[in-house]
Design an enzyme around this catalytic site. Structure first.
Site, PDB file in Angstrom:
ATOM      1  N   GLY A 174       4.897  -6.337   5.942  1.00 16.53           N
ATOM      2  CA  GLY A 174       4.659  -7.301   7.032  1.00 16.53           C
ATOM      3  C   GLY A 174       3.170  -7.471   7.282  1.00 16.53           C
ATOM      4  N   SER A 175       2.430  -6.371   7.226  1.00 18.51           N
ATOM      5  CA  SER A 175       0.974  -6.428   7.403  1.00 18.51           C
ATOM      6  C   SER A 175       0.344  -7.217   6.271  1.00 18.51           C
ATOM      7  CB  SER A 175       0.378  -5.014   7.408  1.00 18.51           C
ATOM      8  OG  SER A 175       0.974  -4.240   8.419  1.00 18.51           O
ATOM      9  N   LYS A 189       0.840  -1.206   0.000  1.00 18.57           N
ATOM     10  CA  LYS A 189       0.000   0.000   0.000  1.00 18.57           C
ATOM     11  C   LYS A 189       0.870   1.249   0.000  1.00 18.57           C
ATOM     12  CE  LYS A 189       0.876   1.445   4.373  1.00 18.57           C
ATOM     13  NZ  LYS A 189       1.695   2.609   4.640  1.00 18.57           N
ATOM     14  N   ASP A 210      -2.218  -1.736   9.972  1.00 16.24           N
ATOM     15  CA  ASP A 210      -2.398  -1.762   8.518  1.00 16.24           C
ATOM     16  C   ASP A 210      -2.945  -3.099   8.006  1.00 16.24           C
ATOM     17  OD1 ASP A 210      -1.369   0.796   8.380  1.00 16.24           O
ATOM     18  OD2 ASP A 210       0.646   0.149   7.799  1.00 16.24           O
ATOM     19  N   GLY A 262       7.600   1.245   4.635  1.00 16.16           N
ATOM     20  CA  GLY A 262       6.437   2.140   4.573  1.00 16.16           C
ATOM     21  C   GLY A 262       5.400   1.660   3.577  1.00 16.16           C
ATOM     22  N   ALA A 268       3.753  -1.443   4.102  1.00 10.81           N
ATOM     23  CA  ALA A 268       2.931  -2.419   4.837  1.00 10.81           C
ATOM     24  C   ALA A 268       3.194  -3.862   4.400  1.00 10.81           C
ATOM     25  CB  ALA A 268       1.442  -2.090   4.721  1.00 10.81           C
TER      26      ALA A 268
HETATM   27  O1  C5P Z   1       0.123  -1.141  14.642  1.00 15.29           O
HETATM   28  P1  C5P Z   1       1.541  -1.385  14.242  1.00 15.29           P
HETATM   29  O2  C5P Z   1       2.160  -2.519  15.003  1.00 15.29           O
HETATM   30  O3  C5P Z   1       1.713  -1.501  12.763  1.00 15.29           O
HETATM   31  O4  C5P Z   1       2.346  -0.076  14.653  1.00 15.29           O
HETATM   32  C1  C5P Z   1       3.758  -0.025  14.752  1.00 15.29           C
HETATM   33  C2  C5P Z   1       4.165   1.143  15.631  1.00 15.29           C
HETATM   34  O5  C5P Z   1       3.818   2.378  14.979  1.00 15.29           O
HETATM   35  C3  C5P Z   1       3.447   1.184  16.956  1.00 15.29           C
HETATM   36  O6  C5P Z   1       4.152   0.462  17.921  1.00 15.29           O
HETATM   37  C4  C5P Z   1       3.421   2.681  17.282  1.00 15.29           C
HETATM   38  O7  C5P Z   1       4.646   3.069  17.853  1.00 15.29           O
HETATM   39  C5  C5P Z   1       3.328   3.332  15.920  1.00 15.29           C
HETATM   40  N1  C5P Z   1       1.950   3.728  15.541  1.00 15.29           N
HETATM   41  C6  C5P Z   1       1.384   4.840  16.144  1.00 15.29           C
HETATM   42  N2  C5P Z   1       0.126   5.235  15.785  1.00 15.29           N
HETATM   43  C7  C5P Z   1      -0.572   4.544  14.860  1.00 15.29           C
HETATM   44  C8  C5P Z   1      -0.019   3.400  14.237  1.00 15.29           C
HETATM   45  C9  C5P Z   1       1.261   3.019  14.609  1.00 15.29           C
HETATM   46  O8  C5P Z   1       2.003   5.487  16.992  1.00 15.29           O
HETATM   47  N3  C5P Z   1      -1.798   4.950  14.525  1.00 15.29           N
END
Ligand code: C5P
Length: 310
Positions: free
Chosen positions: A104-105, A8, A138, A100, A102
């Site tokens: 892994g997601s 993405k 994501d 950037g 996504a």
């Molecule tokens: O949700 P995910 O594990 O992908 O997020 C990775 C890191 O990005 C989180 O640990 C957080 O530090 C940051 N993050 C955030 N606010 C979001 C999404 C991600 O601070 N809305």
């Protein structure tokens, strides 16, 4: 069982101040592009994971891999236990890691869809999306694909009306950036700006101009409206990305932006031929590790049968 899943880019990424849980409230416009990973799951005697392709060495092959966690979470939700829940997961990567995009997601979303199919678990899209949201912000979008507005942490999705196809050149960085680190840097930059008397950032809100431009299907209208609140932080961590963005603009990109938390830079092209030219020029200019072209929107995680999407 093989599932194909796209990367993405964020056409808009508006980031509010961190909440008590440390997460930042977002308003974002996700856009799935034709740079795909493929995830295959097979019954096995014990859980195992293997990765081939782009950045394979950088991907963990144990339970810390989000795709492994996705398979475990799905087994739990579907009541698949013991030896029945063991799968071998093979990830064929084209999406760079910590880029950037996504990636892994995407692999986690693909593992959910693949295991749901393999085990004939019959979970609905809605149930899969709920498990996805617990895995990462994501992951639900990687299931959904297309173009969609994300709120909350990015997991509350509404499909967006976007006409036509958009052609992109993606410039990959020399090494990855940690999403958490980019958010932290963004907070630091904002705090410093506030201390010097600047206006605090407004609550994140959807760009109605961007949504109107997307409905028109005209990339020349969309390009100037691409925005990313994390871009200053990504640029402060990787100052040479300024050269990458400038090189794309010089070669006629309609929009030039860091994708998500970076370091990939996404360039909106006039058409497919322009996207190919941009990818070649960016690689030749030495402002990125490699570049690829891609188009969007494309569907989210999808089962492939006989090498084709079903
Ligand atoms: O949700 P995910 O594990 O992908 O997020 C990775 C890191 O990005 C989180 O640990 C957080 O530090 C940051 N993050 C955030 N606010 C979001 C999404 C991600 O601070 N809305």
């Amino acid at each position: 069982m093989t599932v194909r899943v796209p990367a993405k880019v964020n056409l808009q990424l508006a980031v509010g101040p961190a909440g008590d849980d440390g997460y930042h409230p977002l308003v974002t416009v996700f856009h799935a592009v034709s740079l795909n990973d493929e995830v295959t799951v097979r019954p096995a005697t014990k859980m195992a994971l293997a990765v081939t392709g782009e950045d394979a060495a950088a991907v963990p092959t144990d339970r810390s891999n989000l795709a492994w966690r996705a398979a475990s979470a799905l087994a739990k939700a579907a009541g698949v236990r013991g030896a029945d829940a063991a799968v071998r997961i093979e990830i064929s990567k084209r999406i760079p890691v910590a880029a950037g995009l996504a990636g892994g997601s995407a692999d986690a979303a693909a593992a959910l869809v693949a295991c749901n199919e393999l085990w004939q678990a019959g979970l609905s899209q809605r149930e899969l999306a709920e498990i996805a949201a617990a895995l990462g912000s994501d992951v639900p979008f990687s299931l959904m694909g297309g173009t969609a507005v994300g709120r909350g942490r990015g997991e509350q999705l509404t499909p967006a009306l976007a006409a036509g196809s958009y052609h992109w050149a993606l410039a990959f960085g020399q090494s990855g950036l940690s999403t958490a680190e980019v958010y932290k840097t963004s907070d630091r930059l904002r705090a410093a700006r506030a201390a010097s008397g600047a206006q605090p950032p407004a609550e994140p809100s959807l760009s109605t101009e961007l949504m109107t431009a997307l409905r028109s299907g005209d990339p020349a209208r969309v390009g100037p409206l691409l925005t990313n609140d994390l871009q200053p932080a990504a640029l402060s961590l990787r100052p040479d990305l300024r050269r990458t963005l400038a090189a794309g603009r010089e070669h006629g990109a309609l929009g030039a932006i860091v994708s998500g938390s970076g370091p990939t830079c996404a360039f909106l092209a006039r058409d497919a031929a322009h996207a190919r030219d941009l990818a070649v020029l960016l690689t030749g200019a030495g402002v990125c590790r490699a570049a690829a072209r891609a188009s969007g929107p494309v569907p989210g995680a999808m089962v492939m049968r006989d090498g084709r999407r079903s």
